[in-house]
Scaffold this active site. Structure first.
Site, PDB file in Angstrom:
ATOM      1  N   CYS A  66      -2.701  -3.213  -4.290  1.00 19.02           N
ATOM      2  CA  CYS A  66      -3.564  -2.039  -4.501  1.00 19.02           C
ATOM      3  C   CYS A  66      -5.044  -2.360  -4.325  1.00 19.02           C
ATOM      4  CB  CYS A  66      -3.282  -1.394  -5.853  1.00 19.02           C
ATOM      5  SG  CYS A  66      -3.382  -2.488  -7.282  1.00 19.02           S
ATOM      6  N   ASP A 110      -6.189   7.038  -4.930  1.00 14.93           N
ATOM      7  CA  ASP A 110      -5.204   6.172  -5.571  1.00 14.93           C
ATOM      8  C   ASP A 110      -4.280   5.560  -4.506  1.00 14.93           C
ATOM      9  OD1 ASP A 110      -3.349   4.937  -7.148  1.00 14.93           O
ATOM     10  OD2 ASP A 110      -2.841   6.713  -8.345  1.00 14.93           O
ATOM     11  N   HIS A 152      -1.573   3.874  -5.044  1.00 14.42           N
ATOM     12  CA  HIS A 152      -0.250   3.613  -5.602  1.00 14.42           C
ATOM     13  C   HIS A 152       0.793   4.627  -5.159  1.00 14.42           C
ATOM     14  CE1 HIS A 152      -3.152   1.639  -8.379  1.00 14.42           C
ATOM     15  NE2 HIS A 152      -2.276   0.651  -8.277  1.00 14.42           N
TER      16      HIS A 152
END
Length: 404
Positions: A77, A286, A288
């Protein structure tokens, strides 16, 4: 363990879809230096966010190093966030801050060249493959989680091998930005005569078939010294376990600066790319979400739908931010850099007794001499090269604590 963590992160992402939309507020929304009124400019705001390149976990790409992982889910990430902050600098350099992505329109060739630099394959200059393998030189095994400072060092080294983008990456040390060192690195003679390569630094022909050296002249200054476009990364630790409230206003001011390139940070073992602020909340992209790797051959436009976040961006309270962050700023010209220095002096340094970072004119005498990094004379894409001169300040554990 990695697969369990990836499943947990994806569950968080699914739940976050149910978060409320932007609040009905008169507070301005700042996105990378641009200001929006949420009540009257929501469409423009979302278009701006959607135009940022969004890099997420991918799966089913060629194994890293030939025998390594074929997905970065659960560990990549921060690397993806590093890709996003660098991609934002390249978008500003080639297309300008006001450029907007429209899925219904043809995209300029520079846009596709930029995307090719980040595709998940070993010969792309800023691929997950190159970043993970270059991280080995920073003491990180392939598959290990990175912090903001380490990923900044990786970007600095990989940029040396990018022959298409004459981009300088300067990573500050010890919470200090040295103006003399930046000018030494960025003011160089004869940049326009520098040999160019393809978008990944490995080919002489671009996506459109045009030589990458063509059309570059318009980006170069006409003076005796050319300014090399700069991505400045300032790693900071703004507290011990939590962000110290005295730095919150200064952090918010950074998103208001026209040169803002975002912030790398997040929560423990959860990295986000922060692009803006509204009241006391940070706005972020994000990484993820695990998507299929995109296949694209050189000379073919990239299927780019999955590289743009086409939903309302996520938000989090600034007080929930992990204190370890890295600020990013892009400067396309020397005038741009000088303007930023004046902004920092006025908005950050003079108004805050406890400073996030310092600007100093001269290189500190007790530091090792500054030598602008140059591409090593080796036949390599960069992943095999390990540089050692400035290891002194590169460990995630060696941040100066700004305040306790």
């Amino acid at each position: 363990m990695i697969s369990v963590l990836a499943t947990y992160e994806n569950q968080i992402n699914v739940l976050s879809e149910f978060l409320e939309d932007f609040p009905d507020t008169d507070e301005p929304v700042w996105i990378l230096g641009a200001c929006y009124n949420i009540k009257t400019m929501k469409a423009e705001l979302l278009s701006d966010v959607r135009s940022r390149l969004w890099f997420t976990y991918r799966k089913k790409f060629s194994p890293i190093g030939g025998t390594g992982p074929s997905s970065d889910a659960g560990w990549g990430c921060m690397l993806r966030c590093g890709q996003m902050i660098l991609a934002q600098a390249l978008l500003c350099r080639h297309l300008g801050r006001d450029w907007r992505w429209d899925p219904e329109k043809h995209q300029p060739k520079e846009y596709h060249r930029i995307l090719h630099c980040f595709l998940d394959k070993k010969d792309s200059c800023y691929s997950i493959h190159q970043m993970a393998q270059m991280g080995v030189g920073e003491g990180k095994s392939v598959g290990e989680w990175y912090g903001p400072n380490t990923v900044a060092q990786v970007l600095k080294k990989l940029a040396l091998f990018d022959d298409w983008n004459p981009l300088a990456v300067y990573v500050s040390m010890d919470n200090t930005v040295v103006l003399e060192d930046i000018k030494k690195q960025c003011l160089q003679p004869g940049l326009e005569s520098r040999p160019r390569a393809g978008p990944c630094g490995r080919s002489e022909v671009s996506v459109s078939g045009q030589s990458c050296s063509e059309g570059q002249g318009r980006h170069q200054s006409q003076g005796p010294l050319d300014w090399r476009p700069l991505l400045l990364v300032i790693p900071l630790r703004m507290g011990i376990n939590n962000i110290n409230p005295v730095y919150i206003q200064a952090l918010k001011e950074c998103f208001k600066m026209p040169q803002s390139c975002g912030v790398l940070g997040g929560k423990p073992n959860l990295a986000y790319y922060f692009i803006g602020v509204i009241d006391d909340e940070l706005i972020y992209l994000d990484p993820h979400t695990t998507q299929q790797a995109v296949e694209s051959e050189s000379g073919i436009a990239v299927d780019d739908q999955s590289y743009h976040c086409q939903r309302t961006p996520h938000r989090m309270k600034i007080t929930s931010l992990d204190p370890s962050v890295a600020l990013g700023f892009f400067f396309g010209s020397e005038e741009d850099f000088d303007s930023w220095c004046n902004l920092v002096q006025q908005e950050l340094l003079k108004k805050n007794n406890l400073r996030m970072f310092e600007l100093v004119e001269k290189h500190p005498s007790h530091w090792p001499p500054f030598v602008p990094p140059t591409k090593p004379e080796v036949q390599t894409t960069g992943a095999e090269f390990i540089e050692s001169p400035d290891k002194l300040f590169e460990s995630e554990d060696e941040f100066e604590i700004l305040n306790v």
